[in-house]
Scaffold this motif. Sequence first.
Motif, PDB file in Angstrom:
ATOM      1  N   TRP A 226      22.666  78.010 -78.740  1.00 13.33           N
ATOM      2  CA  TRP A 226      22.934  77.621 -77.347  1.00 13.33           C
ATOM      3  C   TRP A 226      23.815  76.379 -77.400  1.00 13.33           C
ATOM      4  O   TRP A 226      23.413  75.329 -77.885  1.00 13.33           O
ATOM      5  N   THR A 227      25.048  76.525 -76.909  1.00 12.63           N
ATOM      6  CA  THR A 227      25.981  75.401 -76.907  1.00 12.63           C
ATOM      7  C   THR A 227      25.995  74.728 -75.536  1.00 12.63           C
ATOM      8  O   THR A 227      25.564  75.304 -74.534  1.00 12.63           O
ATOM      9  N   LYS A 228      26.491  73.513 -75.524  1.00 14.51           N
ATOM     10  CA  LYS A 228      26.563  72.731 -74.288  1.00 14.51           C
ATOM     11  C   LYS A 228      27.837  71.894 -74.336  1.00 14.51           C
ATOM     12  O   LYS A 228      28.280  71.476 -75.413  1.00 14.51           O
ATOM     13  N   VAL A 229      28.415  71.633 -73.159  1.00 15.09           N
ATOM     14  CA  VAL A 229      29.589  70.770 -73.067  1.00 15.09           C
ATOM     15  C   VAL A 229      29.249  69.582 -72.179  1.00 15.09           C
ATOM     16  O   VAL A 229      28.781  69.756 -71.052  1.00 15.09           O
ATOM     17  N   HIS A 230      29.453  68.379 -72.719  1.00 14.00           N
ATOM     18  CA  HIS A 230      29.219  67.144 -71.974  1.00 14.00           C
ATOM     19  C   HIS A 230      30.535  66.704 -71.340  1.00 14.00           C
ATOM     20  O   HIS A 230      31.528  66.492 -72.042  1.00 14.00           O
ATOM     21  N   GLU A 231      30.522  66.572 -70.017  1.00 13.11           N
ATOM     22  CA  GLU A 231      31.701  66.128 -69.289  1.00 13.11           C
ATOM     23  C   GLU A 231      31.285  65.009 -68.346  1.00 13.11           C
ATOM     24  O   GLU A 231      30.487  65.221 -67.442  1.00 13.11           O
TER      25      GLU A 231
END
Length: 308
Positions: A226-231
């Motif tokens: 499970w990947t995540k992108v921090h913005e």
Amino acid sequence: MSSAEPPSHQVTRTDRLSPAEVTDVLALARAAGDADGADPFDEHVLLRLRNPDAAAVHLTTRAADGTLTGYAHLDTTDGDAGTGVELAVHPAHRRRGTGRALARGVLAAATGPLRVWAHGDHPSAAALGVDLGLRRARVLWQLRRPLTAPIPETRLPDGVTLRAFRPGEDDDAWLALNARAFAEHPEQGRWSPADLRVRLAEPWFDPDGFLLAVEEATGRLRGFHWTKVHERPGSARIGEVYVLGVDPAAHGGGLGRALTSAGLAYLRDRRGLDRVMLYVDESNTAAVALYERLGFARWSAHVNYQSA
């Protein structure tokens, strides 16, 4: 607390924050994170802050003009494990006794043993841990890797394919796999359907970046990445190996390495990112070794202090 104390040393306790107070806490967290290079609160606390119905004890300190100078979050929902604590003081109001005032408030409000996270492993956190009579019990490493460096080829075991997570269809099977994969983990292995649902509803959730390894013959889930992108405004985007797990029955076949590579390639090729991070327990030497072989290096440490 005595009324003769400075306003920043007077601790206010509440079981529910107003929307304006939540905004103040999140602003304090951003200021502390920018100053320290590590966010002061983990995802669990941030999710609870955004959920007005989540049970928690909130301690705050304010300056004479009403500015929030410090905040402590106490999670008392696990009676057996004691009280989970995360605490931050605004960078502009440090070295004035605010942290120790909050610590005294924590001791007065806590039930059972204490579990306190210090994100960034700063000397001031260690000193506060001594004041609270706590021992250094657990270290969580943040590792980072450039995605501009070569990513190993994804080589799945025979009979296994990758597909995206399907919300509403895969929930139960994934929760069962997650529990098996993290049976010994103090937090991850205990996720409930509600824990999953709240994250699936987060703005960052991307089903295409939630990769499932499926056994072709049976349809059984064997692993996931499970990947995540921090913005965040003003900060460069960064990907995360959010959760990666393999069924214990599938250990030793290279699936963990393949899933890691697949997720890194997704973050680079589909999301256009040039760097990625992850968190791993220092004691999980096998996982640390795997990630270091894949090009990750230590970036920062997060320390859990517990009652002696």
